[in-house]
Design a protein around this motif. Structure first.
Motif, PDB file in Angstrom:
ATOM      1  N   TYR A   1     -10.307  -5.938   8.794  1.00 19.30           N
ATOM      2  CA  TYR A   1     -10.233  -4.715   8.603  1.00 19.30           C
ATOM      3  C   TYR A   1      -9.562  -4.384   7.332  1.00 19.30           C
ATOM      4  O   TYR A   1      -8.177  -5.442   7.104  1.00 19.30           O
ATOM      5  CB  TYR A   1      -9.803  -3.717   9.115  1.00 19.30           C
ATOM      6  N   TRP A   2      -9.746  -3.636   6.647  1.00 22.52           N
ATOM      7  CA  TRP A   2      -8.617  -3.486   5.089  1.00 22.52           C
ATOM      8  C   TRP A   2      -8.010  -1.966   5.558  1.00 22.52           C
ATOM      9  O   TRP A   2      -9.328  -1.048   5.878  1.00 22.52           O
ATOM     10  CB  TRP A   2      -9.493  -3.209   4.240  1.00 22.52           C
ATOM     11  N   TYR A   3      -6.783  -1.446   4.613  1.00 23.42           N
ATOM     12  CA  TYR A   3      -6.140  -0.314   4.555  1.00 23.42           C
ATOM     13  C   TYR A   3      -5.572  -0.103   3.439  1.00 23.42           C
ATOM     14  O   TYR A   3      -5.550  -1.257   3.165  1.00 23.42           O
ATOM     15  CB  TYR A   3      -5.484  -0.047   5.340  1.00 23.42           C
ATOM     16  N   ARG A   4      -4.923   1.327   2.686  1.00 24.19           N
ATOM     17  CA  ARG A   4      -4.287   0.930   1.840  1.00 24.19           C
ATOM     18  C   ARG A   4      -3.020   1.869   2.089  1.00 24.19           C
ATOM     19  O   ARG A   4      -3.610   3.105   3.178  1.00 24.19           O
ATOM     20  CB  ARG A   4      -5.128   0.904   0.897  1.00 24.19           C
ATOM     21  N   GLN A   5      -2.744   2.012   1.336  1.00 24.72           N
ATOM     22  CA  GLN A   5      -0.910   3.145   0.954  1.00 24.72           C
ATOM     23  C   GLN A   5      -0.698   3.607  -0.693  1.00 24.72           C
ATOM     24  O   GLN A   5      -0.053   1.898   0.047  1.00 24.72           O
ATOM     25  CB  GLN A   5      -0.465   2.446   2.367  1.00 24.72           C
TER      26      GLN A   5
ATOM     27  N   GLY B   1       1.070   8.457   4.851  1.00 22.19           N
ATOM     28  CA  GLY B   1       0.056   6.943   5.516  1.00 22.19           C
ATOM     29  C   GLY B   1      -0.494   6.004   5.526  1.00 22.19           C
ATOM     30  O   GLY B   1      -1.589   6.455   4.426  1.00 22.19           O
ATOM     31  N   PRO B   2      -0.816   4.774   5.977  1.00 21.93           N
ATOM     32  CA  PRO B   2      -2.080   4.059   5.386  1.00 21.93           C
ATOM     33  C   PRO B   2      -3.151   4.852   5.890  1.00 21.93           C
ATOM     34  O   PRO B   2      -3.507   5.618   6.937  1.00 21.93           O
ATOM     35  CB  PRO B   2      -1.491   3.183   6.423  1.00 21.93           C
ATOM     36  N   GLN B   3      -4.250   4.364   4.583  1.00 19.31           N
ATOM     37  CA  GLN B   3      -5.332   4.985   4.932  1.00 19.31           C
ATOM     38  C   GLN B   3      -6.759   4.074   5.372  1.00 19.31           C
ATOM     39  O   GLN B   3      -6.686   2.956   4.540  1.00 19.31           O
ATOM     40  CB  GLN B   3      -5.785   5.669   3.803  1.00 19.31           C
ATOM     41  N   TYR B   4      -7.748   3.916   6.354  1.00 19.28           N
ATOM     42  CA  TYR B   4      -8.632   3.647   6.306  1.00 19.28           C
ATOM     43  C   TYR B   4      -9.808   2.871   5.058  1.00 19.28           C
ATOM     44  O   TYR B   4      -9.937   4.021   4.195  1.00 19.28           O
ATOM     45  CB  TYR B   4      -9.131   3.740   7.327  1.00 19.28           C
TER      46      TYR B   4
ATOM     47  N   THR C   1     -12.549 -10.820   0.270  1.00 12.89           N
ATOM     48  CA  THR C   1     -12.400  -9.815  -0.956  1.00 12.89           C
ATOM     49  C   THR C   1     -12.703  -8.895  -0.892  1.00 12.89           C
ATOM     50  O   THR C   1     -13.722  -8.923  -0.311  1.00 12.89           O
ATOM     51  CB  THR C   1     -12.796 -11.008  -1.271  1.00 12.89           C
ATOM     52  N   LEU C   2     -11.392  -8.159  -0.684  1.00  5.74           N
ATOM     53  CA  LEU C   2     -11.996  -6.113  -0.961  1.00  5.74           C
ATOM     54  C   LEU C   2     -12.052  -6.673  -2.727  1.00  5.74           C
ATOM     55  O   LEU C   2     -10.978  -6.883  -3.376  1.00  5.74           O
ATOM     56  CB  LEU C   2     -10.549  -5.922  -0.028  1.00  5.74           C
ATOM     57  N   ILE C   3     -12.800  -5.206  -2.476  1.00 11.52           N
ATOM     58  CA  ILE C   3     -13.370  -5.211  -4.073  1.00 11.52           C
ATOM     59  C   ILE C   3     -13.422  -3.987  -4.149  1.00 11.52           C
ATOM     60  O   ILE C   3     -13.815  -2.833  -4.051  1.00 11.52           O
ATOM     61  CB  ILE C   3     -15.117  -5.727  -4.520  1.00 11.52           C
ATOM     62  N   LEU C   4     -12.944  -3.398  -5.414  1.00  8.17           N
ATOM     63  CA  LEU C   4     -13.004  -1.644  -6.461  1.00  8.17           C
ATOM     64  C   LEU C   4     -13.495  -2.295  -6.835  1.00  8.17           C
ATOM     65  O   LEU C   4     -13.061  -2.955  -8.339  1.00  8.17           O
ATOM     66  CB  LEU C   4     -11.603  -1.822  -5.938  1.00  8.17           C
ATOM     67  N   PRO C   5     -14.631  -2.130  -7.496  1.00  9.35           N
ATOM     68  CA  PRO C   5     -15.674  -1.995  -8.384  1.00  9.35           C
ATOM     69  C   PRO C   5     -14.619  -1.662  -9.161  1.00  9.35           C
ATOM     70  O   PRO C   5     -15.054  -1.936 -10.779  1.00  9.35           O
ATOM     71  CB  PRO C   5     -17.090  -1.035  -7.759  1.00  9.35           C
TER      72      PRO C   5
ATOM     73  N   ALA D   1      -2.154   0.550  -5.040  1.00 12.46           N
ATOM     74  CA  ALA D   1      -0.955   0.851  -3.361  1.00 12.46           C
ATOM     75  C   ALA D   1      -0.860   0.240  -3.179  1.00 12.46           C
ATOM     76  O   ALA D   1      -1.331  -1.533  -4.165  1.00 12.46           O
ATOM     77  CB  ALA D   1      -2.137   1.476  -3.181  1.00 12.46           C
ATOM     78  N   VAL D   2      -0.464  -0.427  -1.729  1.00  5.97           N
ATOM     79  CA  VAL D   2      -0.192  -1.580  -1.555  1.00  5.97           C
ATOM     80  C   VAL D   2      -1.842  -1.607  -0.616  1.00  5.97           C
ATOM     81  O   VAL D   2      -1.826  -1.013   0.452  1.00  5.97           O
ATOM     82  CB  VAL D   2       0.975  -1.383  -0.344  1.00  5.97           C
ATOM     83  N   TYR D   3      -2.136  -2.450  -0.317  1.00  6.69           N
ATOM     84  CA  TYR D   3      -3.460  -3.106   0.583  1.00  6.69           C
ATOM     85  C   TYR D   3      -3.446  -3.920   1.496  1.00  6.69           C
ATOM     86  O   TYR D   3      -2.689  -5.515   1.080  1.00  6.69           O
ATOM     87  CB  TYR D   3      -4.306  -3.887  -0.040  1.00  6.69           C
ATOM     88  N   TYR D   4      -3.584  -3.923   2.626  1.00  3.24           N
ATOM     89  CA  TYR D   4      -3.235  -4.463   4.102  1.00  3.24           C
ATOM     90  C   TYR D   4      -4.486  -5.005   4.735  1.00  3.24           C
ATOM     91  O   TYR D   4      -5.459  -4.333   4.779  1.00  3.24           O
ATOM     92  CB  TYR D   4      -2.607  -3.203   5.142  1.00  3.24           C
ATOM     93  N   CYS D   5      -4.058  -6.213   4.821  1.00  2.00           N
ATOM     94  CA  CYS D   5      -5.453  -6.554   5.444  1.00  2.00           C
ATOM     95  C   CYS D   5      -5.189  -7.159   7.096  1.00  2.00           C
ATOM     96  O   CYS D   5      -4.315  -8.036   7.293  1.00  2.00           O
ATOM     97  CB  CYS D   5      -6.088  -8.391   4.741  1.00  2.00           C
ATOM     98  N   ILE D   6      -6.451  -7.140   7.811  1.00  2.00           N
ATOM     99  CA  ILE D   6      -5.828  -6.939   9.334  1.00  2.00           C
ATOM    100  C   ILE D   6      -6.665  -7.317  10.293  1.00  2.00           C
ATOM    101  O   ILE D   6      -7.966  -7.024   9.614  1.00  2.00           O
ATOM    102  CB  ILE D   6      -5.128  -5.865  10.323  1.00  2.00           C
TER     103      ILE D   6
END
Lengths: 112, 118
Positions: free
Chosen positions: A34-38, A43-46, A72-76, A84-89
């Motif tokens: 899962y990836w979220y960002r804050q 609050g963090p967002q899925y 790898t999360l890709i923001l095109p 933001a801060v990106y969290y990998c879980i």
């Protein structure tokens, strides 16, 4: 939950693709990524999640290696608003317990 | 559909005072969580409730108590606040599906409560 490792920080130019890596070498067969960002102080967002196939939605793409030990999360086309801060879980899908652990994430700074 | 609502948004306490942080969700989710986030750090799980009537400790439960009042509401109580509990507190909820279906287990977060203990 499996432990993840992410770089502390990354920069990206506005309009370019942002590629955020995550290592999860101890991931189990029943665990999703899962990836979220804050965004600052919110609050963090899925963002997105996946098991073993690559996934894409309106926000991002998720590429998971064949051995599932990294992703790898890709923001095109990164914009300033993607700073933001990106969290990998990683987390099991049969989640009666439902708890998860957030690490310190990657701070992505998108620059003009 | 408000999602996850936390009250209050800001609070200042003196050492030793008590207070309860409220959290409510309107998404009919089974599971709810309380996290704290200290400056420059990630989220740490305090307590969670997998379903109505159950609660379990997370990574940093000391100094806190929780109550799952009903399916919608999950409160966090500080009985005797300490300066070390100065933090931003986030509540989250998620729907956990059974093994018969693939669980999305996506967490939805509230806007946070900023707590300062002097």
């Amino acid at each position: 939950d499996a432990k993840t490792t992410q770089p502390t920080s990354m920069d990206c130019a506005e309009g370019r693709a942002a590629n955020l890596p995550c290592n999860h070498s101890t991931i189990s067969g029943n665990e999703y990524v899962y990836w979220y960002r804050q965004i600052h102080s919110q609050g963090p967002q899925y963002i997105i999640h996946g098991l073993k196939n690559n996934e894409t939605n309106e926000m991002a793409s998720l590429i998971i290696t064949e051995d599932r030990k990294s992703s790898t999360l890709i923001l095109p086309h990164a914009t300033l608003r993607d700073t933001a801060v990106y969290y990998c879980i990683v987390r099991p899908f049969n989640t009666n317990a439902g708890k998860s652990t957030f690490g310190d994430g990657t701070t992505l700074t998108v620059k003009p | 559909n408000a999602g996850v609502t936390q009250t209050p948004k800001f609070q200042v306490l003196k050492t030793g005072q008590s207070m309860t942080l409220q959290c409510a969700q309107d998404m009919n989710h089974n599971s709810m969580y309380w996290y704290r986030q200290d400056p420059g750090m990630g989220l740490r799980l305090i307590y969670y409730s997998a379903s109505e009537g159950t609660t379990d400790k997370g990574e940093v439960p000391n100094g806190y108590n929780v109550s799952r009042l009903n399916k919608r509401e999950f409160s966090l109580r500080l009985e005797s606040a300490a300066p070390s509990q100065t933090s931003v507190y986030f509540c989250a909820s998620s729907e956990n599906l059974g093994q018969a279906t693939l669980a999305k287990n996506i967490q939805y977060f509230g806007a946070g409560t900023r707590l300062s203990v002097l």
